[in-house]
Design a protein around this motif. Structure first.
Motif, PDB file in Angstrom:
ATOM      1  N   LEU A 102       0.805  -1.148  -0.083  1.00 27.91           N
ATOM      2  CA  LEU A 102       0.188  -0.153  -0.042  1.00 27.91           C
ATOM      3  C   LEU A 102       0.728   1.345  -0.036  1.00 27.91           C
ATOM      4  O   LEU A 102       0.635   2.239   0.975  1.00 27.91           O
ATOM      5  CB  LEU A 102      -0.913   0.148   1.149  1.00 27.91           C
ATOM      6  N   TRP A 108      -4.030   2.101  -2.872  1.00 31.15           N
ATOM      7  CA  TRP A 108      -4.988   2.481  -1.931  1.00 31.15           C
ATOM      8  C   TRP A 108      -6.202   2.431  -2.796  1.00 31.15           C
ATOM      9  O   TRP A 108      -7.394   2.171  -2.251  1.00 31.15           O
ATOM     10  CB  TRP A 108      -4.605   3.718  -1.427  1.00 31.15           C
ATOM     11  N   ALA A 109      -6.245   3.071  -3.972  1.00 30.42           N
ATOM     12  CA  ALA A 109      -7.530   3.023  -4.898  1.00 30.42           C
ATOM     13  C   ALA A 109      -8.107   1.708  -5.099  1.00 30.42           C
ATOM     14  O   ALA A 109      -9.395   1.552  -5.170  1.00 30.42           O
ATOM     15  CB  ALA A 109      -7.195   3.855  -6.346  1.00 30.42           C
ATOM     16  N   LEU A 111      -7.814  -0.930  -3.000  1.00 27.44           N
ATOM     17  CA  LEU A 111      -8.292  -1.233  -1.854  1.00 27.44           C
ATOM     18  C   LEU A 111      -9.684  -0.748  -1.494  1.00 27.44           C
ATOM     19  O   LEU A 111     -10.696  -1.309  -1.249  1.00 27.44           O
ATOM     20  CB  LEU A 111      -7.434  -0.896  -0.806  1.00 27.44           C
ATOM     21  N   VAL A 112      -9.772   0.733  -1.863  1.00 30.32           N
ATOM     22  CA  VAL A 112     -10.973   1.367  -1.745  1.00 30.32           C
ATOM     23  C   VAL A 112     -12.226   0.924  -2.561  1.00 30.32           C
ATOM     24  O   VAL A 112     -13.486   0.516  -2.115  1.00 30.32           O
ATOM     25  CB  VAL A 112     -10.944   3.031  -1.859  1.00 30.32           C
ATOM     26  N   THR A 113     -11.875   0.743  -4.033  1.00 30.04           N
ATOM     27  CA  THR A 113     -13.024   0.406  -4.669  1.00 30.04           C
ATOM     28  C   THR A 113     -13.382  -0.983  -4.565  1.00 30.04           C
ATOM     29  O   THR A 113     -14.668  -1.566  -4.432  1.00 30.04           O
ATOM     30  CB  THR A 113     -12.384   0.375  -6.163  1.00 30.04           C
ATOM     31  N   MET A 115     -13.273  -2.295  -1.546  1.00 33.27           N
ATOM     32  CA  MET A 115     -14.522  -2.423  -0.263  1.00 33.27           C
ATOM     33  C   MET A 115     -15.877  -1.986  -1.023  1.00 33.27           C
ATOM     34  O   MET A 115     -16.760  -2.757  -0.441  1.00 33.27           O
ATOM     35  CB  MET A 115     -13.866  -1.558   0.468  1.00 33.27           C
ATOM     36  N   PHE A 116     -15.890  -0.872  -1.443  1.00 35.73           N
ATOM     37  CA  PHE A 116     -17.394  -0.637  -1.996  1.00 35.73           C
ATOM     38  C   PHE A 116     -18.002  -1.625  -2.961  1.00 35.73           C
ATOM     39  O   PHE A 116     -19.151  -1.702  -2.887  1.00 35.73           O
ATOM     40  CB  PHE A 116     -17.354   0.919  -2.710  1.00 35.73           C
ATOM     41  N   THR A 146     -24.488   3.307  -7.681  1.00 33.90           N
ATOM     42  CA  THR A 146     -23.114   2.925  -6.868  1.00 33.90           C
ATOM     43  C   THR A 146     -22.497   2.129  -7.880  1.00 33.90           C
ATOM     44  O   THR A 146     -21.213   2.097  -7.769  1.00 33.90           O
ATOM     45  CB  THR A 146     -23.563   2.515  -5.574  1.00 33.90           C
ATOM     46  N   ILE A 150     -18.632   2.485  -9.079  1.00 32.05           N
ATOM     47  CA  ILE A 150     -17.530   1.716  -8.512  1.00 32.05           C
ATOM     48  C   ILE A 150     -16.798   0.968  -9.708  1.00 32.05           C
ATOM     49  O   ILE A 150     -15.613   0.759  -9.635  1.00 32.05           O
ATOM     50  CB  ILE A 150     -17.965   0.731  -7.421  1.00 32.05           C
ATOM     51  N   THR A 157      -8.707   2.748 -11.865  1.00 33.99           N
ATOM     52  CA  THR A 157      -7.462   2.180 -10.837  1.00 33.99           C
ATOM     53  C   THR A 157      -6.906   1.059 -11.848  1.00 33.99           C
ATOM     54  O   THR A 157      -5.589   1.026 -11.881  1.00 33.99           O
ATOM     55  CB  THR A 157      -8.295   1.386  -9.954  1.00 33.99           C
TER      56      THR A 157
END
Length: 213
Positions: A102, A108-109, A111-113, A115-116, A146, A150, A157
């Motif tokens: 990370l 990080w992008a 990881l965030v995408t 999760m969502f 959403t 995503i 990403t």
């Protein structure tokens, strides 16, 4: 006409997918599993899942609509499994090289995408199976919006990783990176265009029904 459009969209998605997978196979490293699994998820599973919903929207047969909804969930879950496996692959590969995790915007992008994406899939599964009997006919505009956002975030990403990662730089020339990026963007623009056409057609149909009523 519809068949030719579908064939064109399929080619636009499959061509960059095949090119990237070929380089992954040629590389043969554990790290290469990361782009390989991601490209299968982002260029095969998720576009197919969206395509299933577009066909469902345009379909009238109840049994087919239910089957397409099931296919949509299956493809999204499959994409999630591929992306998770890709994350594990890159984590193990970096650990074997004593690398840090990370440390880039791409990581990080992702990881965030991720999760969502997981939350959105969970919402879809919950809306389907929350009752005593599975409901394959529900509609939720928030879920749709959403999911699309995503998905776009995931594609951006992936393209960022293709352009900036050490693996992408080592395996593709700048010209080939540009070509792949253009193809992937063109594929998604074509798919989005098809979606907008279907939405417009659906809107006109609803207006006609309202006038008749």
């Amino acid at each position: 006409m519809a068949d030719s459009q579908g064939a064109l969209i399929a080619v636009l998605f499959l061509l960059p997918c095949v090119v990237i997978l070929e380089r992954c196979v040629a590389d043969g490293s554990l790290f290469a599993l990361h782009p390989a699994l991601n490209v299968v998820a982002m260029l095969i599973c998720l576009p197919s899942a969206l395509q299933a919903m577009l066909q469902r929207r345009d379909g009238k047969n109840h049994a087919k609509r239910v089957w397409l909804a099931k296919l949509h969930i299956l493809l999204n879950v499959s994409a999630g499994v591929f992306v998770a496996a890709a994350g594990v692959a890159v984590f193990v590969a970096k650990s074997n090289m004593c690398g840090k995790h990370l440390t880039t915007p791409h990581s990080w992008a992702a990881l965030v995408t991720g999760m969502f994406f997981t939350l959105n899939v969970f919402q879809g599964v919950l809306l389907t199976f929350e009752g005593t009997k599975a409901n394959w006919q529900w509609k939720d505009e928030t879920h749709v919006l959403t999911g699309v956002l995503i998905y776009i975030g995931g594609v951006v990403t992936m393209l960022y990783g293709l352009q900036t990662s050490s693996w992408g730089v080592q395996n593709f020339t700048p010209e080939r990176q540009f070509q792949l990026t253009v193809l992937i963007i063109a594929a998604h623009v074509a798919l989005l265009g098809k979606s907008l056409v279907l939405q417009r057609r659906e809107g006109k149909a609803q207006v006609k029904v309202a006038k008749v009523a």
